[in-house]
Motif scaffolding. Sequence first.
Motif, mmCIF file in Angstrom:
data_model
loop_
_atom_site.group_PDB
_atom_site.id
_atom_site.type_symbol
_atom_site.label_atom_id
_atom_site.label_comp_id
_atom_site.label_asym_id
_atom_site.label_seq_id
_atom_site.Cartn_x
_atom_site.Cartn_y
_atom_site.Cartn_z
ATOM 1 N N VAL A 157 -40.712 -8.584 9.349
ATOM 2 C CA VAL A 157 -40.262 -9.972 9.308
ATOM 3 C C VAL A 157 -40.958 -10.730 10.424
ATOM 4 O O VAL A 157 -40.918 -10.314 11.588
ATOM 5 N N GLU A 158 -41.620 -11.821 10.060
ATOM 6 C CA GLU A 158 -42.281 -12.687 11.033
ATOM 7 C C GLU A 158 -41.922 -14.131 10.718
ATOM 8 O O GLU A 158 -42.023 -14.558 9.562
ATOM 9 N N ASP A 159 -41.483 -14.864 11.737
ATOM 10 C CA ASP A 159 -41.109 -16.271 11.569
ATOM 11 C C ASP A 159 -40.106 -16.471 10.436
ATOM 12 O O ASP A 159 -40.187 -17.428 9.667
ATOM 13 N N GLY A 160 -39.184 -15.528 10.301
ATOM 14 C CA GLY A 160 -38.116 -15.654 9.318
ATOM 15 C C GLY A 160 -38.489 -15.296 7.894
ATOM 16 O O GLY A 160 -37.685 -15.486 6.986
ATOM 17 N N LEU A 161 -39.704 -14.764 7.678
ATOM 18 C CA LEU A 161 -40.140 -14.382 6.340
ATOM 19 C C LEU A 161 -40.574 -12.920 6.308
ATOM 20 O O LEU A 161 -41.122 -12.401 7.293
ATOM 21 N N VAL A 162 -40.385 -12.288 5.182
ATOM 22 C CA VAL A 162 -40.823 -10.914 4.983
ATOM 23 C C VAL A 162 -42.333 -10.940 4.737
ATOM 24 O O VAL A 162 -42.802 -11.567 3.788
ATOM 25 N N THR A 163 -43.084 -10.288 5.617
ATOM 26 C CA THR A 163 -44.546 -10.262 5.492
ATOM 27 C C THR A 163 -45.055 -8.928 4.962
ATOM 28 O O THR A 163 -46.202 -8.837 4.521
ATOM 29 N N LEU A 164 -44.217 -7.894 5.040
ATOM 30 C CA LEU A 164 -44.594 -6.568 4.561
ATOM 31 C C LEU A 164 -43.409 -5.988 3.809
ATOM 32 O O LEU A 164 -42.272 -6.046 4.298
ATOM 33 N N TYR A 165 -43.671 -5.460 2.599
ATOM 34 C CA TYR A 165 -42.654 -4.862 1.748
ATOM 35 C C TYR A 165 -43.272 -3.615 1.143
ATOM 36 O O TYR A 165 -44.067 -3.694 0.211
ATOM 37 N N HIS A 166 -42.971 -2.454 1.718
ATOM 38 C CA HIS A 166 -43.482 -1.184 1.220
ATOM 39 C C HIS A 166 -42.285 -0.328 0.853
ATOM 40 O O HIS A 166 -41.464 -0.012 1.719
ATOM 41 N N ILE A 167 -42.191 0.040 -0.416
ATOM 42 C CA ILE A 167 -41.066 0.858 -0.845
ATOM 43 C C ILE A 167 -41.563 2.231 -1.274
ATOM 44 O O ILE A 167 -42.603 2.359 -1.921
ATOM 45 N N TYR A 168 -40.816 3.241 -0.871
ATOM 46 C CA TYR A 168 -41.130 4.627 -1.180
ATOM 47 C C TYR A 168 -39.947 5.175 -1.965
ATOM 48 O O TYR A 168 -38.811 5.145 -1.486
ATOM 49 N N GLU A 169 -40.236 5.617 -3.186
ATOM 50 C CA GLU A 169 -39.194 6.119 -4.066
ATOM 51 C C GLU A 169 -39.769 7.246 -4.894
ATOM 52 O O GLU A 169 -40.971 7.495 -4.865
ATOM 53 N N ASP A 170 -38.933 7.876 -5.666
ATOM 54 C CA ASP A 170 -39.385 8.917 -6.587
ATOM 55 C C ASP A 170 -39.819 8.229 -7.879
ATOM 56 O O ASP A 170 -39.084 8.195 -8.862
ATOM 57 N N SER A 171 -41.015 7.666 -7.850
ATOM 58 C CA SER A 171 -41.516 6.907 -8.997
ATOM 59 C C SER A 171 -41.714 7.784 -10.230
ATOM 60 O O SER A 171 -41.646 7.295 -11.358
ATOM 61 N N LEU A 172 -41.933 9.077 -10.033
ATOM 62 C CA LEU A 172 -42.080 9.982 -11.178
ATOM 63 C C LEU A 172 -40.767 10.052 -11.946
ATOM 64 O O LEU A 172 -40.759 9.990 -13.186
ATOM 65 N N THR A 173 -39.648 10.163 -11.247
ATOM 66 C CA THR A 173 -38.342 10.167 -11.904
ATOM 67 C C THR A 173 -38.118 8.869 -12.670
ATOM 68 O O THR A 173 -37.633 8.863 -13.800
ATOM 69 N N VAL A 174 -38.478 7.746 -12.055
ATOM 70 C CA VAL A 174 -38.329 6.442 -12.698
ATOM 71 C C VAL A 174 -39.182 6.375 -13.964
ATOM 72 O O VAL A 174 -38.706 5.997 -15.046
ATOM 73 N N ALA A 175 -40.445 6.753 -13.849
ATOM 74 C CA ALA A 175 -41.353 6.711 -15.004
ATOM 75 C C ALA A 175 -40.868 7.638 -16.116
ATOM 76 O O ALA A 175 -40.911 7.258 -17.298
#
Length: 140
Positions: free
Chosen positions: A115-133
């Motif tokens: 978060v910089e200046d009140g805004l989200v500048t980086l959004y990296h999510i780590y999940e079990d994408s294989l399960t989702v797919a």
Amino acid sequence: MSNDTRDIVEELLRRIAEGDHDRTAELFAEPIDWQLDWPAEGHPAVPWIRPRSSRTDVADHFRSLEAHHVPELNGTSVTRILVDGAHAVVFGEIVQTVRDGGTAYTSPFALHLTVEDGLVTLYHIYEDSLTVARALSAQA
């Protein structure tokens, strides 16, 4: 609104839970450093997993998630938020049900935000994408 990292992260999570995709996107900087890219080449069962860089892209991401899942059966939970300056890590569990066919799935997740200046500048999510797919591919 506060520019405090924890406040912004908590507001982001609140807006995501409320399902207001445009208000959620307002919390993101442009361009956004976005990472939710497995499989990197994309997969027809999970069209929301692709590169994003703008607020419009962010709103589309959350709309696509909603279109493929039953919002009333979303049991996603946050177990911990760690903050270190501008960085935050959110830990939790994704619990979703696929709209077509009703396949339920669960995946742990970690979400790294900056978060910089009140805004989200980086959004990296780590999940079990294989399960989702796999859950969404079962509907094909």
